[in-house]
Motif scaffolding. Structure first.
Motif, PDB file in Angstrom:
ATOM      1  N   THR A   1     103.574  75.941  98.282  1.00 35.34           N
ATOM      2  CA  THR A   1     104.441  77.115  98.260  1.00 35.34           C
ATOM      3  C   THR A   1     103.580  78.338  98.526  1.00 35.34           C
ATOM      4  OG1 THR A   1     104.213  77.289  95.857  1.00 35.34           O
ATOM      5  CG2 THR A   1     106.116  76.082  96.694  1.00 35.34           C
TER       6      THR A   1
ATOM      7  N   ASP B   1     108.935  77.329  99.869  1.00 33.69           N
ATOM      8  CA  ASP B   1     108.423  76.027 100.298  1.00 33.69           C
ATOM      9  C   ASP B   1     107.837  76.111 101.698  1.00 33.69           C
ATOM     10  OD1 ASP B   1     109.322  75.016  97.937  1.00 33.69           O
ATOM     11  OD2 ASP B   1     111.012  73.901  98.787  1.00 33.69           O
TER      12      ASP B   1
ATOM     13  N   ARG C   1     105.681  70.568  94.032  1.00 30.55           N
ATOM     14  CA  ARG C   1     105.285  71.838  94.634  1.00 30.55           C
ATOM     15  C   ARG C   1     103.907  72.253  94.138  1.00 30.55           C
ATOM     16  NH1 ARG C   1     110.643  71.467  94.868  1.00 30.55           N
ATOM     17  NH2 ARG C   1     111.602  72.342  96.738  1.00 30.55           N
TER      18      ARG C   1
END
Length: 305
Positions: A131, A137, A179
């Motif tokens: 990220t 993203d 993430r």
């Protein structure tokens, strides 16, 4: 969806890499974006260096010269978009883990790749992506489980009758993703301003030396990690203790000696240690407090028999 901050890589698992390098670069006026240089190296070459640990690398673009061998692929038709390009590259991979990268990442490093692979292999998800500074993203700086990608690509193909023009979020929305926050490695060069920022950053004091060493190693085809601090200390001692031109000459000789012995970082460190000791001995002789060498225990030629 899963948030995950990895610590270290899980060794032993092979991965393939797919690098998307065939976009139109509209915000750059159609320039050859993968060939634009940051720190003297093409953006594509910098990305290929970061994923050099891949078992095989597929670049989706028209072929060009690269610093290491890659396999070339092209989406059909060319310019059909990132989902079609990813599908074209994925068809040439066989590993269960696939690293997917864009070709415009000036600050991507091998350490970032390891973090992504770790997040995927230890997190139990179908993908791990970076990220950016705003928390968005970045699906083209990611590691995925190849079966999950193939499953979703097949579903999109059946739903839309093709992949042309589909946005990547249509592909990644169905995946369980980890993430990994990284505002630096996720930085990409979409505009001329981005390129200027990247070029300026690598010339900042805290980055320039590492960037220069990486560029030189790429240019010379050297894959050797050494402690640059040792060499800098050697150069300092040679310059101060002997003469300024001795610094580059001595570091060259240290590298040459290590190469002759076919040694790695340890051989460089040992040769540097010896050269530093010599430079310090040399400097000691030029001080007012310097003492003559201790006499030898062996009798001289005039000693009584």
């Amino acid at each position: 969806m899963t948030a995950y901050e990895p610590t270290d890589t899980v060794p032993g698992d092979a991965y393939d890499a797919v690098v998307l390098a065939g976009g139109g670069a509209r915000r750059l006026g159609g320039a050859d974006k993968p060939g634009l240089r940051v720190g003297g190296r093409a953006l594509l070459d910098r990305v290929l260096t970061a994923c050099a640990g891949a078992r095989s690398t597929v670049v989706v673009a028209d072929p060009r010269c690269t610093p290491r061998p890659v396999r070339w692929a092209r989406e059909d038709p060319p310019g059909a978009g990132p989902v079609a390009a990813l599908d074209a590259g994925l068809r040439h991979t066989t590993a269960d883990t696939v690293l997917v990268l864009s070709a415009d990442l000036p600050f991507l490093e091998a350490a970032t790749v390891r973090r992504l692979l770790t997040a995927l292999r230890t997190g139990g998800t179908e993908g791990a992506l970076l990220t950016d500074a705003d928390g968005r993203d970045q699906p083209l700086v990611a590691a995925y489980r190849a079966p999950a990608l193939r499953r979703e690509l097949t579903a999109l193909m059946e739903e839309h009758g093709g992949l042309t023009g589909l946005p990547l979020r249509r592909l990644t929305a169905a995946l369980d993703l980890a993430r990994v926050p990284d505002p630096v490695a996720s930085f990409d060069c979409d505009t001329w301003d981005d390129l200027a920022i990247a070029r300026a950053r690598i010339r900042e004091h805290e980055h320039v030396l590492d960037e220069w060493i990486s560029a030189v190693k790429d240019e010379l085809g050297i894959d050797l990690d050494v402690d640059t601090g040792i060499l800098l200390d050697l150069a300092r001692d040679a310059a101060h203790g002997v003469a300024r031109p001795a610094a580059p000459l001595t570091t060259f000789l240290v590298g040459y000696a290590a190469a002759q012995g076919k040694g790695g970082p340890e051989a460089v460190a040992e040769a540097a240690r010896k050269a530093v000791a010599l430079a310090l001995r040399w400097a000691d002789e030029d001080t007012p407090q310097a003492k003559p060498d201790a006499p030898s225990d062996a009798p001289g030629p005039d000693a009584a028999g």
